[in-house]
Enzyme design. Structure first.
Site, PDB file in Angstrom:
ATOM      1  CG  ASP A  91      30.631  25.733   9.224  1.00 34.44           C
ATOM      2  OD1 ASP A  91      30.523  25.060  10.268  1.00 34.44           O
ATOM      3  OD2 ASP A  91      29.706  26.402   8.746  1.00 34.44           O
ATOM      4  CG  HIS A 172      37.807  17.450  33.588  1.00 34.86           C
ATOM      5  ND1 HIS A 172      36.688  18.152  33.256  1.00 34.86           N
ATOM      6  CD2 HIS A 172      38.331  18.066  34.664  1.00 34.86           C
ATOM      7  CE1 HIS A 172      36.536  19.154  34.113  1.00 34.86           C
ATOM      8  NE2 HIS A 172      37.525  19.118  34.976  1.00 34.86           N
ATOM      9  CG  HIS A 234      31.928  17.328  36.658  1.00 36.19           C
ATOM     10  ND1 HIS A 234      32.535  16.662  35.622  1.00 36.19           N
ATOM     11  CD2 HIS A 234      32.019  18.643  36.354  1.00 36.19           C
ATOM     12  CE1 HIS A 234      32.971  17.545  34.732  1.00 36.19           C
ATOM     13  NE2 HIS A 234      32.662  18.741  35.152  1.00 36.19           N
TER      14      HIS A 234
END
Ligand code: NDP
Length: 462
Positions: A91, A172, A234
């Site tokens: 965790d 990305h 983005h």
């Protein structure tokens, strides 16, 4: 962009998650198969009590496409990295667990936080600077915070652990070849620069319309919406590349300085009822596929008023762009997939008398999938020699050798933060959108609706 690896171990937190399986591991596979991650060790971790076999199966599945196309050496390297990989149940938010794992791993380690954003924040807060060995790189997924204040808080937490140039904030889109092509197009050609300004350009549109609907992602998307999901990072990054001043070099400092400068000059002007729009899809169909009403999708809380289509008009207050609208738009469940930046030039100052036919403005279109470059021009058409006609000069752009996540990972593994979002830019993107989010939450801008499969609310131009 190939250089030596500066990382020995890639630790992926959130090994069982969607991002890891669908994008990260395939991106890594492409790198590995092309001999660009030789010697790297891959380690997975997550809260699931997975056996080592389950993790190896997941890698195998995500590597399968690449493996089928790889040459003998590539296949060998894909096999090696998979066989040597280990899985650790932990965790990450519990004190000491992640720190303990970091001590065990061979460094330098890149820690990829493929976790829900609030879990990433808690995981970083659970680490003390002495838990993080020198050379460690921290890789954060978007969204970087949920507003300017939380982005600042996250940045403070991160920079207390490692230096800024060891923090990789992943957007990305910056790994997409066509997005990076904006740089080549703008700065390696002389013909564009003289007209790339307010004197010749009327408006710039950046559009990311998807025909996909929610696709079972309510848990994430219903808390985010189109503005946070797509425009916040983005599309603002694409806008910045379209608008930056020519950098001295395309190294991480010069390029990211140029991006930060243009974003600092950008804002959305009130009243937001005029400069922004939001809408949500209702039931409809796309290519014969039935799409339910967004508000009735499993996991959606209709009272949240989450928008599935957002449009904002920004202004860039500097010498080059004063008065030119930059229109950013993204939506889901639309009838037509459209991913492009469109630059519309001003009309000619005078059209000689005697011409007839089309008199439309020149448009430059940069397509982000399919990757294309199109330039619409008016020419003398067939038939009547003085009748104008529209012609399109078109080039298909070749895709990058790597997938977008491969490009991003290569930057992480070689210690180059060029393609990562810098701290000030992450905060500035929120600074630009925070007032809009507040205005929308207060109901100042109506939430319109549109049937899935259409081009949006009736009076929105497609
Ligand atoms: P998922 O919900 O699919 O996966 C989250 C992962 O985190 C799971 O493996 C989960 O394990 C693990 N996890 C949650 N809590 C803990 C914990 N306390 N300790 C250890 N592991 C934990 O999310 P996604 O993969 O979709 O997204 C991850 C990040 O990537 C997010 O920041 C998202 O915004 C970003 N992103 C995602 C994209 C996508 O297409 N999926 C695209 C772009 C960005 P378990 O299931 O066992 O709890």
């Amino acid at each position: 962009m190939t250089s030596q690896l500066t990382v020995k171990t890639l630790l992926i937190l959130g090994a069982s998650g969607d991002l890891t399986g669908r994008l990260l591991l395939p991106g890594l596979a492409r790198l590995v198969a092309r001999g660009r991650a030789d010697g790297l060790t891959l380690v997975g971790a997550g809260s699931d009590p997975w056996t080592a076999e389950q993790w190896l199966e997941r890698i195998e599945e995500s590597f399968a496409d690449e493996n089928s196309q790889a040459d003998t050496e590539g296949k060998h390297e894909l096999k090696r990295i998979r066989q040597e990989s280990t899985y650790h149940q932990l965790d990450v938010t519990a004190g000491g667990q992640l720190a303990g794992l970091l001590k065990e791993l061979e460094g330098p380690v890149a820690v990829y936080f493929a976790l829900p954003p609030h879990v990433s924040q808690l995981a970083c807060e659970a680490l003390a600077p002495e838990d993080v060995p020198a050379g460690t790189r921290l890789v954060m997924e978007k969204p970087f915070g949920s507003d300017e204040q939380s982005a600042r808080h996250l940045n403070k937490t991160l920079v207390a652990l490692v230096p800024e140039d060891h923090i990789h904030r992943v957007d990305h889109f910056l790994g997409k070849a066509t997005v990076l092509n904006i740089l080549g197009l703008r700065f390696a050609n002389t013909f564009l620069e003289p007209v790339w300004n307010r004197r010749y350009i009327e408006k710039v549109e950046i559009v990311f319309d998807e025909d996909l609907a929610l696709e079972g992602r309510a848990r994430y998307y219903d808390g985010a919406g189109a503005l946070r999901d797509m425009i916040q990072s983005h599309l603002l990054e694409i806008m910045a590349l379209m608008a930056i001043e020519p950098p001295a070099s395309v190294d991480e400092r010069d390029l990211r300085d140029a991006i930060a400068t243009v974003l600092r000059a950008s804002s959305i002007k009130a009243p937001y009822r005029q400069s922004t729009r939001r809408a949500r899809y209702t039931a409809g169909s796309i290519d014969g596929r039935k799409v339910p009403d967004y508000a009735k999708e499993t996991g959606v809380d209709p009272a949240r008023d989450t928008e599935t289509l957002a449009e904002v008009q920004l202004g860039i207050d500097n010498w080059r762009w004063q008065g030119v609208p930059f229109i950013l738009r993204s939506g889901k469940a639309l009838g037509t997939k459209r991913k492009e930046a469109v630059v519309t030039f001003r009309p000619v100052p005078h059209l000689p008398k005697g011409f007839s036919g089309v008199d439309a403005p020149n448009q430059l279109r940069i397509g982000f999938g399919p990757d294309t470059l199109k330039f619409d021009v008016d020419v003398n058409g067939p038939g009547d020699v003085l009748s104008l006609d529209r012609a399109t000069l078109q080039a298909e752009l070749s895709a990058s050798e790597l997938l977008p996540y491969g490009e991003v990972l290569e930057g992480v593994l070689t210690g180059d933060p060029l393609l990562s979002v810098r701290a000030d830019t992450a905060e500035d993107c929120w600074r630009i959108l925070d007032p809009v989010l507040k205005s929308w939450a207060a109901g100042h801008v109506p939430l319109e609706d549109y049937p899935a499969g259409t081009s949006g609310p009736e009076d929105w131009p497609a």
